[in-house]
Design a protein around this motif. Sequence first.
Motif, mmCIF file in Angstrom:
data_model
loop_
_atom_site.group_PDB
_atom_site.id
_atom_site.type_symbol
_atom_site.label_atom_id
_atom_site.label_comp_id
_atom_site.label_asym_id
_atom_site.label_seq_id
_atom_site.Cartn_x
_atom_site.Cartn_y
_atom_site.Cartn_z
ATOM 1 N N HIS A 105 0.858 -1.185 0.000
ATOM 2 C CA HIS A 105 0.000 0.000 0.000
ATOM 3 C C HIS A 105 0.898 1.239 0.000
ATOM 4 N N PRO A 106 1.559 1.534 -1.128
ATOM 5 C CA PRO A 106 2.509 2.646 -1.144
ATOM 6 C C PRO A 106 1.825 3.983 -0.890
ATOM 7 N N ALA A 107 2.524 4.862 -0.216
ATOM 8 C CA ALA A 107 2.013 6.194 0.086
ATOM 9 C C ALA A 107 3.039 7.228 -0.343
ATOM 10 N N GLU A 108 2.572 8.276 -0.963
ATOM 11 C CA GLU A 108 3.470 9.315 -1.456
ATOM 12 C C GLU A 108 3.664 10.463 -0.479
ATOM 13 N N ASP A 109 2.993 10.388 0.685
ATOM 14 C CA ASP A 109 3.214 11.406 1.716
ATOM 15 C C ASP A 109 3.001 10.778 3.083
ATOM 16 N N LEU A 110 3.436 11.489 4.123
ATOM 17 C CA LEU A 110 3.393 10.945 5.474
ATOM 18 C C LEU A 110 1.959 10.720 5.948
ATOM 19 N N LEU A 143 8.339 -1.198 6.134
ATOM 20 C CA LEU A 143 7.925 0.056 5.509
ATOM 21 C C LEU A 143 8.615 0.256 4.175
ATOM 22 N N TRP A 144 7.874 0.741 3.218
ATOM 23 C CA TRP A 144 8.435 1.236 1.965
ATOM 24 C C TRP A 144 8.235 2.732 1.976
ATOM 25 N N LEU A 145 9.310 3.484 1.866
ATOM 26 C CA LEU A 145 9.223 4.939 1.841
ATOM 27 C C LEU A 145 9.483 5.438 0.425
ATOM 28 N N SER A 146 8.559 6.236 -0.080
ATOM 29 C CA SER A 146 8.792 6.881 -1.371
ATOM 30 C C SER A 146 9.912 7.895 -1.189
ATOM 31 N N PRO A 147 10.555 8.294 -2.265
ATOM 32 C CA PRO A 147 11.603 9.310 -2.135
ATOM 33 C C PRO A 147 11.100 10.591 -1.467
ATOM 34 N N SER A 148 9.873 10.992 -1.775
ATOM 35 C CA SER A 148 9.357 12.232 -1.173
ATOM 36 C C SER A 148 9.156 12.079 0.330
ATOM 37 N N VAL A 149 8.683 10.917 0.782
ATOM 38 C CA VAL A 149 8.515 10.697 2.222
ATOM 39 C C VAL A 149 9.875 10.611 2.904
ATOM 40 N N ALA A 150 10.812 9.906 2.287
ATOM 41 C CA ALA A 150 12.153 9.799 2.870
ATOM 42 C C ALA A 150 12.801 11.177 2.983
ATOM 43 N N LEU A 185 13.029 -1.738 6.344
ATOM 44 C CA LEU A 185 12.794 -0.446 5.718
ATOM 45 C C LEU A 185 13.307 -0.515 4.295
ATOM 46 N N ASN A 186 12.496 -0.048 3.370
ATOM 47 C CA ASN A 186 12.855 -0.115 1.970
ATOM 48 C C ASN A 186 12.489 1.207 1.314
ATOM 49 N N VAL A 202 10.678 7.561 -9.880
ATOM 50 C CA VAL A 202 10.913 6.143 -9.608
ATOM 51 C C VAL A 202 9.579 5.436 -9.480
ATOM 52 N N PRO A 203 9.542 4.172 -9.868
ATOM 53 C CA PRO A 203 8.309 3.409 -9.688
ATOM 54 C C PRO A 203 8.109 3.046 -8.231
ATOM 55 N N GLY A 204 6.891 2.722 -7.878
ATOM 56 C CA GLY A 204 6.598 2.229 -6.535
ATOM 57 C C GLY A 204 7.077 0.795 -6.401
ATOM 58 N N PRO A 205 6.785 0.168 -5.276
ATOM 59 C CA PRO A 205 7.216 -1.214 -5.072
ATOM 60 C C PRO A 205 6.574 -2.138 -6.099
#
Length: 110
Positions: free
Chosen positions: A20-25, A52-59, A86-87, A96-99
């Motif tokens: 369930h990827p998320a592009e923000d916190l 957790l998978w963190l998008s570049p924007s969340v990271a 953590l990924n 970048v693509p999501g997971p």
Amino acid sequence: MRLRHEDGTLVHLAYNAGVHPAEDLENLIAHLTRYAVPVRKRLGVERMGVGLWLSPSVADHLTADRIELVRLRRSLEERGLEVVSLNGTGGRNQEVPGPDCACRRGGPAR
């Protein structure tokens, strides 16, 4: 959730939040609440691991704002969740693509 293997090693059973990827916190916390917390409750455990998978924007956001990092940590604690893996992919300002789910028909993407 921690389990003891018959050989004595400790094994973590974790929910993979990357499905369930998320592009923000805000959405990351909402997805954990919506998906991971019910799994933890169904298992009947006080604490459950999450991957957790963190998008570049969340990271980037968490790296730049320590208060938001503390907010994520508290959100995890309040929900009975702990990060066991953590990924993330890419980096600042990269598309970048999501997971990628390896469980699709035909096996992992190549």
